[in-house]
Design an enzyme around this catalytic site. Sequence first.
Site, PDB file in Angstrom:
ATOM      1  N   GLU A  77      25.031  25.160 -46.993  1.00 34.59           N
ATOM      2  CA  GLU A  77      26.446  24.630 -46.488  1.00 34.59           C
ATOM      3  C   GLU A  77      26.455  23.207 -46.959  1.00 34.59           C
ATOM      4  O   GLU A  77      25.638  22.659 -46.527  1.00 34.59           O
ATOM      5  CB  GLU A  77      26.730  25.200 -45.116  1.00 34.59           C
ATOM      6  N   ARG A  87      36.631  33.505 -33.407  1.00 35.05           N
ATOM      7  CA  ARG A  87      37.549  34.706 -33.538  1.00 35.05           C
ATOM      8  C   ARG A  87      37.154  35.854 -32.294  1.00 35.05           C
ATOM      9  O   ARG A  87      37.890  36.631 -32.158  1.00 35.05           O
ATOM     10  CB  ARG A  87      37.729  34.974 -34.951  1.00 35.05           C
ATOM     11  N   CYS A 140      27.643  29.275 -36.067  1.00 33.81           N
ATOM     12  CA  CYS A 140      26.870  28.519 -36.988  1.00 33.81           C
ATOM     13  C   CYS A 140      27.443  27.184 -37.377  1.00 33.81           C
ATOM     14  O   CYS A 140      26.525  26.280 -37.416  1.00 33.81           O
ATOM     15  CB  CYS A 140      26.996  29.452 -38.349  1.00 33.81           C
ATOM     16  N   HIS A 163      23.468  29.838 -44.872  1.00 31.93           N
ATOM     17  CA  HIS A 163      23.907  31.187 -44.439  1.00 31.93           C
ATOM     18  C   HIS A 163      23.089  32.104 -45.381  1.00 31.93           C
ATOM     19  O   HIS A 163      22.878  31.805 -46.729  1.00 31.93           O
ATOM     20  CB  HIS A 163      25.284  31.155 -44.652  1.00 31.93           C
TER      21      HIS A 163
END
Length: 209
Positions: A77, A87, A140, A163
């Site tokens: 990332e 969410r 994360c 990831h």
Amino acid sequence: MLLTGFEPFAGDATNPSGDAVRAVAERWTGPETLVTEVLPVTFAGAAARLRVLIDEHSPDVVIAAGLAGNRAQVTPERVAINLADARIPDNAGEQPLDAPSVPGSPAAYFATLPVKAIAAAIAGAGIPASVSHSAGTFVCNHVMFTALDAVAAQQDVRAGFVHVPWAAETAPAGAPALPLADIVRSLEVAVRTSLDTRGDARITGGALD
């Protein structure tokens, strides 16, 4: 060197990031000291534990790994944003919405790992990999932002996040996946590339690359 993964979450029986980190620890031969830990998938617990680990061990490199179940590649990332917007609830039942990860800190941090070099080295080992520009807004990203915030004042410490996809051995039906052995190898390559890349690692991982 500090390497972390995550425990299972959202009712899953396993998490390939945690499984892979345990395997890397078992296979590690040095010469550097490798500290590993599997973090809880909770906003508060993961961030607090990561800061403790960084304070206790003063690592030169921090890599956190986590599951991106919709991705078929290993993805270092590039950016962490100062936003927790979940969410689904975390494993403690908490579901922050539109909240800062670290109040008063910058809106975002660029990874200080050599993310393009890591992706290229993983791909060179025959494992699908590419640089990602979004770590999401769940735990994360929260952990990545926390790691970068914790070492922000230390110019010689590099930190970031990788990831990984589902492990083929435990993936839900139809989910993109890689063999767990490839995920383990990808983290080993990420660690070695981060440790061996010197000089312009901050630029390589940051906005100018």
